[in-house]
Design a protein around this motif. Sequence first.
Motif, PDB file in Angstrom:
ATOM      1  N   LEU A   1       1.315  15.157 -13.521  1.00 25.17           N
ATOM      2  CA  LEU A   1      -0.087  15.118 -14.148  1.00 25.17           C
ATOM      3  C   LEU A   1      -1.008  14.711 -12.978  1.00 25.17           C
ATOM      4  O   LEU A   1      -1.893  15.366 -12.648  1.00 25.17           O
ATOM      5  N   ALA A   2      -0.459  13.615 -12.259  1.00 29.09           N
ATOM      6  CA  ALA A   2      -1.274  13.122 -11.149  1.00 29.09           C
ATOM      7  C   ALA A   2      -1.316  14.252  -9.984  1.00 29.09           C
ATOM      8  O   ALA A   2      -2.528  14.449  -9.463  1.00 29.09           O
ATOM      9  N   GLN A   3      -0.358  14.889  -9.660  1.00 30.04           N
ATOM     10  CA  GLN A   3      -0.306  15.959  -8.731  1.00 30.04           C
ATOM     11  C   GLN A   3      -1.287  17.233  -9.244  1.00 30.04           C
ATOM     12  O   GLN A   3      -1.716  17.851  -8.277  1.00 30.04           O
ATOM     13  N   ALA A   4      -1.333  17.273 -10.560  1.00 31.29           N
ATOM     14  CA  ALA A   4      -2.053  18.284 -10.847  1.00 31.29           C
ATOM     15  C   ALA A   4      -3.611  18.050 -10.664  1.00 31.29           C
ATOM     16  O   ALA A   4      -4.520  18.805 -11.077  1.00 31.29           O
ATOM     17  N   GLY A   5      -4.018  17.084 -10.356  1.00 28.83           N
ATOM     18  CA  GLY A   5      -5.280  16.544 -10.185  1.00 28.83           C
ATOM     19  C   GLY A   5      -6.194  15.386 -10.858  1.00 28.83           C
ATOM     20  O   GLY A   5      -7.263  15.093 -10.697  1.00 28.83           O
ATOM     21  N   TYR A   6      -5.310  14.891 -12.082  1.00 24.75           N
ATOM     22  CA  TYR A   6      -5.867  13.542 -12.617  1.00 24.75           C
ATOM     23  C   TYR A   6      -5.807  12.624 -11.651  1.00 24.75           C
ATOM     24  O   TYR A   6      -4.762  12.254 -10.984  1.00 24.75           O
TER      25      TYR A   6
ATOM     26  N   ARG B   1       0.893   3.092 -14.894  1.00 27.19           N
ATOM     27  CA  ARG B   1      -0.033   4.068 -14.482  1.00 27.19           C
ATOM     28  C   ARG B   1       0.346   4.794 -13.174  1.00 27.19           C
ATOM     29  O   ARG B   1       1.062   4.266 -12.294  1.00 27.19           O
ATOM     30  N   SER B   2      -0.146   5.899 -12.922  1.00 22.18           N
ATOM     31  CA  SER B   2       0.014   6.567 -11.514  1.00 22.18           C
ATOM     32  C   SER B   2      -1.510   6.811 -11.130  1.00 22.18           C
ATOM     33  O   SER B   2      -2.315   7.224 -11.943  1.00 22.18           O
ATOM     34  N   ILE B   3      -1.621   6.593  -9.804  1.00 23.79           N
ATOM     35  CA  ILE B   3      -3.034   6.431  -9.434  1.00 23.79           C
ATOM     36  C   ILE B   3      -3.247   7.401  -8.038  1.00 23.79           C
ATOM     37  O   ILE B   3      -2.317   7.270  -7.398  1.00 23.79           O
TER      38      ILE B   3
ATOM     39  N   MET C   1       0.883  -1.205   0.003  1.00 25.68           N
ATOM     40  CA  MET C   1      -0.287  -0.125  -0.051  1.00 25.68           C
ATOM     41  C   MET C   1       0.861   1.154   0.008  1.00 25.68           C
ATOM     42  O   MET C   1       1.743   1.275   0.759  1.00 25.68           O
ATOM     43  N   ALA C   2       0.682   2.296  -0.777  1.00 21.54           N
ATOM     44  CA  ALA C   2       1.322   3.447  -0.713  1.00 21.54           C
ATOM     45  C   ALA C   2       1.079   4.148   0.527  1.00 21.54           C
ATOM     46  O   ALA C   2       0.045   4.317   1.112  1.00 21.54           O
ATOM     47  N   ARG C   3       2.172   5.062   0.863  1.00 24.54           N
ATOM     48  CA  ARG C   3       2.307   5.646   1.964  1.00 24.54           C
ATOM     49  C   ARG C   3       1.682   7.119   1.867  1.00 24.54           C
ATOM     50  O   ARG C   3       1.190   7.905   2.833  1.00 24.54           O
ATOM     51  N   GLY C   4       1.874   7.668   0.447  1.00 25.33           N
ATOM     52  CA  GLY C   4       1.563   8.889   0.243  1.00 25.33           C
ATOM     53  C   GLY C   4       0.202   8.938  -0.772  1.00 25.33           C
ATOM     54  O   GLY C   4      -0.530   8.146  -0.674  1.00 25.33           O
ATOM     55  N   ASP C   5       0.050  10.210  -1.042  1.00 23.53           N
ATOM     56  CA  ASP C   5      -1.186  10.320  -1.805  1.00 23.53           C
ATOM     57  C   ASP C   5      -1.049  10.034  -3.202  1.00 23.53           C
ATOM     58  O   ASP C   5      -2.243   9.768  -3.921  1.00 23.53           O
ATOM     59  N   LEU C   6      -0.068   9.643  -3.735  1.00 25.48           N
ATOM     60  CA  LEU C   6      -0.038   9.000  -5.255  1.00 25.48           C
ATOM     61  C   LEU C   6       0.826   7.607  -5.302  1.00 25.48           C
ATOM     62  O   LEU C   6       1.574   7.355  -4.276  1.00 25.48           O
ATOM     63  N   ALA C   7       0.573   6.884  -6.059  1.00 27.56           N
ATOM     64  CA  ALA C   7       1.285   5.585  -6.286  1.00 27.56           C
ATOM     65  C   ALA C   7       1.579   5.530  -8.016  1.00 27.56           C
ATOM     66  O   ALA C   7       0.940   5.920  -8.514  1.00 27.56           O
ATOM     67  N   LEU C   8       2.657   4.833  -7.963  1.00 31.76           N
ATOM     68  CA  LEU C   8       3.216   4.670  -9.316  1.00 31.76           C
ATOM     69  C   LEU C   8       3.342   3.229  -9.616  1.00 31.76           C
ATOM     70  O   LEU C   8       4.103   2.553  -8.884  1.00 31.76           O
ATOM     71  N   ALA C   9       2.383   2.610 -10.478  1.00 31.02           N
ATOM     72  CA  ALA C   9       2.365   1.088 -10.623  1.00 31.02           C
ATOM     73  C   ALA C   9       2.916   0.924 -11.930  1.00 31.02           C
ATOM     74  O   ALA C   9       2.338   1.339 -12.973  1.00 31.02           O
ATOM     75  N   VAL C  10       3.765  -0.036 -12.105  1.00 32.02           N
ATOM     76  CA  VAL C  10       4.512  -0.478 -13.210  1.00 32.02           C
ATOM     77  C   VAL C  10       4.627  -2.093 -13.452  1.00 32.02           C
ATOM     78  O   VAL C  10       4.851  -2.635 -12.347  1.00 32.02           O
TER      79      VAL C  10
END
Length: 70
Positions: free
Chosen positions: A28-33, A49-51, A1-10
Amino acid sequence: MARGDLALAVACDMPFLNPALLGFMLTLAQAGYDVVVPQVNDLLERCTRSIGRPAVRRLSNAICWRVTGA
């Protein structure tokens, strides 16, 4: 599980990842996507993807509903 607000999955079998592309996806994810998926021509690269955290919750809920029907 990601600890921050974003995760990068590959995918684990992607040896030639482009750090600049990954950084751009996180920007882009930090910009609100909620979800950022690269596209090459007409094909989405679903293995990278980033989520954002809100999307993770929605995806998790959707998967649980699909699996359990609840």
